[in-house]
Motif scaffolding. Structure first.
Motif, PDB file in Angstrom:
ATOM      1  N   CYS A 114      36.855   8.599  -1.112  1.00 56.08           N
ATOM      2  CA  CYS A 114      37.789   8.036  -0.138  1.00 56.08           C
ATOM      3  C   CYS A 114      37.435   8.487   1.271  1.00 56.08           C
ATOM      4  O   CYS A 114      37.515   7.709   2.237  1.00 56.08           O
ATOM      5  CB  CYS A 114      39.223   8.446  -0.491  1.00 56.08           C
ATOM      6  SG  CYS A 114      39.860   7.736  -2.015  1.00 56.08           S
ATOM      7  N   VAL A 115      37.038   9.759   1.401  1.00 51.88           N
ATOM      8  CA  VAL A 115      36.626  10.282   2.709  1.00 51.88           C
ATOM      9  C   VAL A 115      35.407   9.527   3.220  1.00 51.88           C
ATOM     10  O   VAL A 115      35.344   9.094   4.383  1.00 51.88           O
ATOM     11  CB  VAL A 115      36.322  11.791   2.620  1.00 51.88           C
ATOM     12  CG1 VAL A 115      35.739  12.303   3.939  1.00 51.88           C
ATOM     13  CG2 VAL A 115      37.589  12.579   2.265  1.00 51.88           C
ATOM     14  N   ALA A 171      34.443   6.611   2.581  1.00 56.09           N
ATOM     15  CA  ALA A 171      34.756   5.218   2.914  1.00 56.09           C
ATOM     16  C   ALA A 171      35.719   5.110   4.092  1.00 56.09           C
ATOM     17  O   ALA A 171      36.129   4.004   4.464  1.00 56.09           O
ATOM     18  CB  ALA A 171      35.368   4.526   1.697  1.00 56.09           C
ATOM     19  N   GLY A 172      36.067   6.243   4.689  1.00 57.64           N
ATOM     20  CA  GLY A 172      36.983   6.223   5.811  1.00 57.64           C
ATOM     21  C   GLY A 172      38.428   5.974   5.411  1.00 57.64           C
ATOM     22  O   GLY A 172      39.254   5.602   6.249  1.00 57.64           O
ATOM     23  N   ARG A 173      38.758   6.212   4.128  1.00 58.72           N
ATOM     24  CA  ARG A 173      40.112   5.963   3.643  1.00 58.72           C
ATOM     25  C   ARG A 173      40.918   7.253   3.463  1.00 58.72           C
ATOM     26  O   ARG A 173      42.060   7.210   3.017  1.00 58.72           O
ATOM     27  CB  ARG A 173      40.061   5.200   2.323  1.00 58.72           C
ATOM     28  CG  ARG A 173      39.449   3.821   2.426  1.00 58.72           C
ATOM     29  CD  ARG A 173      40.239   2.920   3.371  1.00 58.72           C
ATOM     30  NE  ARG A 173      41.667   2.903   3.043  1.00 58.72           N
ATOM     31  CZ  ARG A 173      42.204   2.168   2.069  1.00 58.72           C
ATOM     32  NH1 ARG A 173      41.424   1.388   1.342  1.00 58.72           N
ATOM     33  NH2 ARG A 173      43.495   2.190   1.856  1.00 58.72           N
ATOM     34  N   SER A 174      40.306   8.387   3.767  1.00 58.24           N
ATOM     35  CA  SER A 174      41.018   9.666   3.703  1.00 58.24           C
ATOM     36  C   SER A 174      40.611  10.510   4.900  1.00 58.24           C
ATOM     37  O   SER A 174      39.433  10.555   5.277  1.00 58.24           O
ATOM     38  CB  SER A 174      40.682  10.420   2.404  1.00 58.24           C
ATOM     39  OG  SER A 174      41.175  11.751   2.464  1.00 58.24           O
ATOM     40  N   GLY A 175      41.599  11.184   5.483  1.00 64.61           N
ATOM     41  CA  GLY A 175      41.320  12.066   6.615  1.00 64.61           C
ATOM     42  C   GLY A 175      41.099  13.497   6.201  1.00 64.61           C
ATOM     43  O   GLY A 175      41.083  14.394   7.052  1.00 64.61           O
ATOM     44  N   ASP A 208      39.511  16.960   5.511  1.00 65.50           N
ATOM     45  CA  ASP A 208      38.314  17.669   5.962  1.00 65.50           C
ATOM     46  C   ASP A 208      37.915  18.748   4.964  1.00 65.50           C
ATOM     47  O   ASP A 208      37.016  19.547   5.220  1.00 65.50           O
ATOM     48  CB  ASP A 208      38.526  18.279   7.355  1.00 65.50           C
ATOM     49  CG  ASP A 208      39.714  19.235   7.398  1.00 65.50           C
ATOM     50  OD1 ASP A 208      40.316  19.504   6.329  1.00 65.50           O
ATOM     51  OD2 ASP A 208      40.054  19.707   8.502  1.00 65.50           O
ATOM     52  N   ALA A 212      40.652   0.066   7.741  1.00 69.20           N
ATOM     53  CA  ALA A 212      40.455  -0.525   9.089  1.00 69.20           C
ATOM     54  C   ALA A 212      40.478  -2.034   8.958  1.00 69.20           C
ATOM     55  O   ALA A 212      40.139  -2.601   7.909  1.00 69.20           O
ATOM     56  CB  ALA A 212      39.137  -0.055   9.677  1.00 69.20           C
ATOM     57  N   ASP A 247      37.639  -3.741   7.450  1.00 71.70           N
ATOM     58  CA  ASP A 247      37.315  -3.439   6.065  1.00 71.70           C
ATOM     59  C   ASP A 247      38.229  -4.165   5.096  1.00 71.70           C
ATOM     60  O   ASP A 247      38.098  -4.057   3.899  1.00 71.70           O
ATOM     61  CB  ASP A 247      37.442  -1.921   5.813  1.00 71.70           C
ATOM     62  CG  ASP A 247      36.419  -1.142   6.611  1.00 71.70           C
ATOM     63  OD1 ASP A 247      35.354  -1.717   6.899  1.00 71.70           O
ATOM     64  OD2 ASP A 247      36.697   0.006   6.967  1.00 71.70           O
TER      65      ASP A 247
END
Length: 231
Positions: free
Chosen positions: A171-172, A174-178, A180, A227, A230
């Motif tokens: 998910c990270v 793919a930009g679907r989780s923030g 870190d 986004a 996406d």
């Protein structure tokens, strides 16, 4: 005509509960039979009190001393039962992670499937799940008696946790989780799932919100909307 009475032995299949001796070199089969007997007893009773050496031997159709060739004591049998349960959990999570459900590889959908599989395991294997996490066996005593090692205990559940961490890392990526710290957040997510699984058992009549899993997973996994490009 005089007949000689037939004498039965511990391995005589004619005696009720008796078990045929395994052929030479098949000791692994006996170990599996012992574990199956112990697991069945746990599933049926839901308590460690039923998993005694005598009860396991009776269920497996062997003498109690025969167990010692494979397990040092009752604690090591219970450890093996728990290890088997974690292996099944890992298998279910991996199957959920690789399942093709028509979501076209959506990592958030995969994460939700893994979480749902975890909760389903807890619901369908309640007695084993309690043994895995509820202290049905005495880990401190097992360690003190040196029949298990600290490594035996810390290894429990690591493979299943890795599946959860991988799903979150996807998910990270793919930009679907923030997140870190996907590994650390996977631990937090597991704790949340574990809490829900436990409460579902002990408060069976509680009116859970229909979207309770979503409410749990989204914040703990730091999920964010896709986004615009996406979607």
């Amino acid at each position: 005509m005089t007949t000689t009475p037939r004498t039965t032995t511990a391995t005589d299949p004619a005696r009720p509960g008796a078990r045929e001796r395994n052929p030479r070199g098949q000791g692994g089969r006996l170990r599996d039979d012992i574990l199956t007997a112990a697991t069945d007893l746990l599933d049926e009773s839901g308590t460690e009190e039923s998993v005694t050496l005598r009860a396991v031997a009776r269920r497996a159709g062997i003498s109690a001393p025969a167990i010692y060739g494979h397990f040092a004591d009752r604690q090591t049998i219970l450890l093996a039962v728990v290890q088997g349960a974690f292996a099944e959990l890992d298998e279910r999570l991996r199957a959920a992670h690789t399942e093709d459900d028509g979501s076209e590889g959506d990592p958030v959908a995969r994460l939700h499937r893994v979480c749902a599989a975890y909760l389903d395991f807890a619901a369908t294997r309640p007695q084993r799940y309690r043994a895995m996490f509820g202290g049905l066996w005495n880990t401190q005593r097992a360690l003190a008696e040196e029949n298990v090692t600290a490594g035996d205990l810390t290894d429990l559940g690591q493979d299943a946790l890795e599946v959860l961490a991988t799903a979150l890392q996807d998910c990270v990526a793919a930009g679907r989780s923030g997140s870190d710290d996907p590994r650390g957040d996977a631990v937090a997510l597991w704790l949340g799932l574990h809490g829900l699984a436990h409460q579902r058992v002990v408060t069976a009549a509680f009116p859970w919100p229909a979207d309770i899993i979503e409410r749990l997973v989204v914040p703990l996994a730091h999920l964010v909307p896709a986004a615009d490009g996406d979607r």
